[in-house]
Design a protein around this motif. Structure first.
Motif, PDB file in Angstrom:
ATOM      1  N   PRO A  67       0.833  -1.206   0.000  1.00  0.00           N
ATOM      2  CA  PRO A  67       0.000   0.000   0.000  1.00  0.00           C
ATOM      3  C   PRO A  67       0.870   1.259   0.000  1.00  0.00           C
ATOM      4  O   PRO A  67       1.624   1.488   0.935  1.00  0.00           O
ATOM      5  CB  PRO A  67      -0.793  -0.118   1.308  1.00  0.00           C
ATOM      6  CG  PRO A  67       0.028  -1.000   2.189  1.00  0.00           C
ATOM      7  CD  PRO A  67       0.857  -1.892   1.302  1.00  0.00           C
ATOM      8  N   LEU A  68       0.760   2.048  -1.053  1.00  0.00           N
ATOM      9  CA  LEU A  68       1.648   3.200  -1.255  1.00  0.00           C
ATOM     10  C   LEU A  68       1.193   4.406  -0.457  1.00  0.00           C
ATOM     11  O   LEU A  68       0.131   4.960  -0.711  1.00  0.00           O
ATOM     12  CB  LEU A  68       1.628   3.601  -2.725  1.00  0.00           C
ATOM     13  CG  LEU A  68       2.735   3.100  -3.609  1.00  0.00           C
ATOM     14  CD1 LEU A  68       2.602   3.727  -4.993  1.00  0.00           C
ATOM     15  CD2 LEU A  68       4.095   3.408  -3.015  1.00  0.00           C
ATOM     16  N   LEU A  69       2.023   4.831   0.479  1.00  0.00           N
ATOM     17  CA  LEU A  69       1.716   6.032   1.246  1.00  0.00           C
ATOM     18  C   LEU A  69       2.325   7.272   0.599  1.00  0.00           C
ATOM     19  O   LEU A  69       1.725   8.331   0.604  1.00  0.00           O
ATOM     20  CB  LEU A  69       2.270   5.899   2.675  1.00  0.00           C
ATOM     21  CG  LEU A  69       1.637   4.822   3.550  1.00  0.00           C
ATOM     22  CD1 LEU A  69       2.404   4.709   4.864  1.00  0.00           C
ATOM     23  CD2 LEU A  69       0.175   5.162   3.827  1.00  0.00           C
ATOM     24  N   LEU A 127       2.266  -3.204  11.374  1.00  0.00           N
ATOM     25  CA  LEU A 127       2.284  -2.812  12.790  1.00  0.00           C
ATOM     26  C   LEU A 127       1.015  -2.024  13.127  1.00  0.00           C
ATOM     27  O   LEU A 127       0.512  -2.079  14.239  1.00  0.00           O
ATOM     28  CB  LEU A 127       3.498  -1.935  13.083  1.00  0.00           C
ATOM     29  CG  LEU A 127       4.845  -2.637  13.269  1.00  0.00           C
ATOM     30  CD1 LEU A 127       5.912  -1.627  13.622  1.00  0.00           C
ATOM     31  CD2 LEU A 127       4.753  -3.717  14.346  1.00  0.00           C
ATOM     32  N   SER A 128       0.506  -1.269  12.130  1.00  0.00           N
ATOM     33  CA  SER A 128      -0.673  -0.432  12.355  1.00  0.00           C
ATOM     34  C   SER A 128      -1.916  -1.261  12.672  1.00  0.00           C
ATOM     35  O   SER A 128      -2.854  -0.785  13.297  1.00  0.00           O
ATOM     36  CB  SER A 128      -0.939   0.424  11.124  1.00  0.00           C
ATOM     37  OG  SER A 128       0.259   0.992  10.656  1.00  0.00           O
ATOM     38  N   ARG A 195     -10.853  -1.806   7.000  1.00  0.00           N
ATOM     39  CA  ARG A 195     -11.033  -0.341   7.004  1.00  0.00           C
ATOM     40  C   ARG A 195      -9.715   0.406   6.841  1.00  0.00           C
ATOM     41  O   ARG A 195      -9.707   1.618   6.780  1.00  0.00           O
ATOM     42  CB  ARG A 195     -11.726   0.080   8.298  1.00  0.00           C
ATOM     43  CG  ARG A 195     -13.164  -0.467   8.365  1.00  0.00           C
ATOM     44  CD  ARG A 195     -13.941   0.183   9.462  1.00  0.00           C
ATOM     45  NE  ARG A 195     -14.071   1.615   9.246  1.00  0.00           N
ATOM     46  CZ  ARG A 195     -14.478   2.468  10.181  1.00  0.00           C
ATOM     47  NH1 ARG A 195     -14.777   2.023  11.389  1.00  0.00           N
ATOM     48  NH2 ARG A 195     -14.588   3.744   9.922  1.00  0.00           N
ATOM     49  N   TYR A 196      -8.594  -0.319   6.786  1.00  0.00           N
ATOM     50  CA  TYR A 196      -7.279   0.322   6.663  1.00  0.00           C
ATOM     51  C   TYR A 196      -6.525  -0.189   5.442  1.00  0.00           C
ATOM     52  O   TYR A 196      -5.508  -0.874   5.572  1.00  0.00           O
ATOM     53  CB  TYR A 196      -6.459   0.086   7.943  1.00  0.00           C
ATOM     54  CG  TYR A 196      -7.138   0.661   9.163  1.00  0.00           C
ATOM     55  CD1 TYR A 196      -6.952   1.994   9.510  1.00  0.00           C
ATOM     56  CD2 TYR A 196      -8.007  -0.111   9.939  1.00  0.00           C
ATOM     57  CE1 TYR A 196      -7.602   2.544  10.601  1.00  0.00           C
ATOM     58  CE2 TYR A 196      -8.667   0.435  11.037  1.00  0.00           C
ATOM     59  CZ  TYR A 196      -8.450   1.765  11.361  1.00  0.00           C
ATOM     60  OH  TYR A 196      -9.098   2.313  12.431  1.00  0.00           O
ATOM     61  N   LEU A 269      -3.774   6.640  12.727  1.00  0.00           N
ATOM     62  CA  LEU A 269      -4.774   5.669  12.288  1.00  0.00           C
ATOM     63  C   LEU A 269      -5.981   6.364  11.689  1.00  0.00           C
ATOM     64  O   LEU A 269      -6.516   5.950  10.657  1.00  0.00           O
ATOM     65  CB  LEU A 269      -5.235   4.838  13.486  1.00  0.00           C
ATOM     66  CG  LEU A 269      -4.550   3.515  13.750  1.00  0.00           C
ATOM     67  CD1 LEU A 269      -5.297   2.793  14.852  1.00  0.00           C
ATOM     68  CD2 LEU A 269      -4.501   2.637  12.497  1.00  0.00           C
ATOM     69  N   ALA A 270      -6.435   7.449  12.330  1.00  0.00           N
ATOM     70  CA  ALA A 270      -7.625   8.158  11.843  1.00  0.00           C
ATOM     71  C   ALA A 270      -7.410   8.684  10.426  1.00  0.00           C
ATOM     72  O   ALA A 270      -8.336   8.706   9.611  1.00  0.00           O
ATOM     73  CB  ALA A 270      -7.972   9.301  12.794  1.00  0.00           C
ATOM     74  N   ASP A 271      -6.161   9.079  10.101  1.00  0.00           N
ATOM     75  CA  ASP A 271      -5.884   9.610   8.766  1.00  0.00           C
ATOM     76  C   ASP A 271      -6.059   8.559   7.671  1.00  0.00           C
ATOM     77  O   ASP A 271      -6.317   8.907   6.521  1.00  0.00           O
ATOM     78  CB  ASP A 271      -4.427  10.120   8.682  1.00  0.00           C
ATOM     79  CG  ASP A 271      -4.196  11.359   9.522  1.00  0.00           C
ATOM     80  OD1 ASP A 271      -5.123  12.171   9.654  1.00  0.00           O
ATOM     81  OD2 ASP A 271      -3.070  11.511  10.055  1.00  0.00           O
TER      82      ASP A 271
END
Lengths: 274, 274
Positions: A67-69, A127-128, A195-196, A269-271
């Motif tokens: 997943p590209l941040l 880890l998240s 959700r992530y 996490l919220a972001d």
């Protein structure tokens, strides 16, 4: 502890920037778990620009393991999207240098290696997951099991038989992480992680490990894991995948974080919650 | 209607592949709204490879106006991720060719123009919004208003004062679409659209149009729109943005879909729901 070094407790609840600054000032030199609580930790891969478009296509086509941040401008070591002001040459506590697909060095700093044609990829990290589960009231500790020799519980990681969607020289099997989940929690754990998407998203497989080529006791990457009688094994795409694939491609040069020495982003996490 | 041409009704409830085949066989030559009901329609931009990495970074940094569905291998006109078997040189009903940022031709087919260094970008489109709202029980027709001269209601599109995050030569203002939404529906419309990040996701602005540099009656791209007294204007990133930005960059060559002549993907709303 050497003079000036900080403790894990001191860096446990600070902003991610404070951890990056401690690392840059050589006041922190080990793994990043439990640091800057609530912030998203990330995988790093630095490649020459001529491989960057194919690598970016690879990540786009395989969003679960990759997943590209953030993708930096060519030659710019600042990941402006996830950590403005950070410097990817100095802000990780350990790097690995690969040449022609072979590991040739571990380094504390890569200022001497950085070139004008380098592109850095910052990718989400599992880890998240643990924070997301904890935020939903599921203690991540209940999803760890001792290894076959009774060794310290860790999140086991396996090379699976699931094939990634190829892009140019980048192709090969998906590396996946496993969590043993009590039957009654499977749906909830799947829903929370889905959700992530930027932290690997929902599971890529649930149930029979053999169906994805995995023997839980034998890991190619970590210690294995002994499943309990009521455990359902759940599998997620793992951030080791892009490194494994770039190594297999034998590209002339790649620099990554060392295992456990992640890049600390300003994201919470919220972001990244969908 | 010329011999062999199909009607909108005949293509309304078929698989997306059937629409692509009709276009390829020159049995459909107009806009694609209401075709292959339930399938995701997409924006197209084809660029020379030397601009592709910067353009892909631009899309990644600006996911609301430029949600990336697929990026083809260099030289390969098949978007394998969203429409295996499709051919982007023949499967759209109208293309636009830009040279040095200027529109120089509209074309029915681009087989003669396609080159080995071309990379095609397939991006989400706000037409999918309407299906998402309808699926949630909100009739999209209630979110349309006649233009200032009483002309046919359309979704108005504006160049805003919101600046995109730049990448190489690609930079400039975000183009945004507007929907006038009755006050009581604002939260619901925001929540429904946020679940589809690949169809522009949630709104980029809600309320005062002047705050994002918009005069609803005056659009740079479409007819304007007259707001009713109880309408709250809601704004979303629009797929015109990447074209506008690539035009402004004056890159030597770009080929896109013509307005309203979208690429029909095999994806459904369910495939892109978060």
């Amino acid at each position: 502890m050497p003079d000036g070094m900080l403790t894990r407790a001191e860096l446990g609840r600070v902003p991610a920037r404070a951890v990056r600054e401690a690392i840059r000032a050589k006041r922190w030199n080990t793994t990043t778990h439990d640091l800057a609580d609530g912030h998203i930790q990330a995988n790093l891969a630095i490649l020459p620009e001529r491989y960057a478009l194919d690598f970016m296509r690879f990540c786009h086509r395989n969003p679960k393991p990759c997943p590209l941040l953030d993708v930096t401008d060519t030659g710019d070591p600042e990941p402006k999207r996830v950590a403005p002001g950070a410097d990817l040459r100095t802000d990780l506590s350990r790097y690995v240098l690969y040449r022609d697909g072979k590991k040739v060095a571990e380094l504390r700093d890569i200022r001497d290696l950085w070139r004008a044609d380098h592109v850095a990829f910052v990718m989400g990290c599992s880890l998240s997951f643990d924070s997301a589960l904890a935020a939903d009231g599921i203690d991540p500790a209940i999803l760890r099991r001792p290894g076959p020799s009774g060794d310290q519980p860790r999140i086991p990681v396996y090379t699976s038989t699931i094939q990634c969607v190829p892009a140019g020289p980048f192709k090969g099997p998906m590396v996946i992480s496993m969590k043993p989940v009590p039957k009654g929690l499977v749906d909830r754990v799947a829903a929370v992680t889905a959700r992530y998407p930027l932290a690997h998203g929902g599971p890529v497989h649930v149930g029979d490990p053999a169906a994805v080529g995995v023997d839980p006791a034998n890991s190619q990457w970590t210690n294995g894991c002994t499943l309990g009688p009521d455990d359902v094994p759940m599998f997620w795409g793992c951030g080791v995948t892009p490194q494994a694939v770039a190594q297999a491609a034998g590209i002339p040069e790649m620099i990554t974080h060392a295992t456990g020495h992640m890049f600390m982003t300003d994201l919470t996490l919220a972001d990244i919650r969908q």
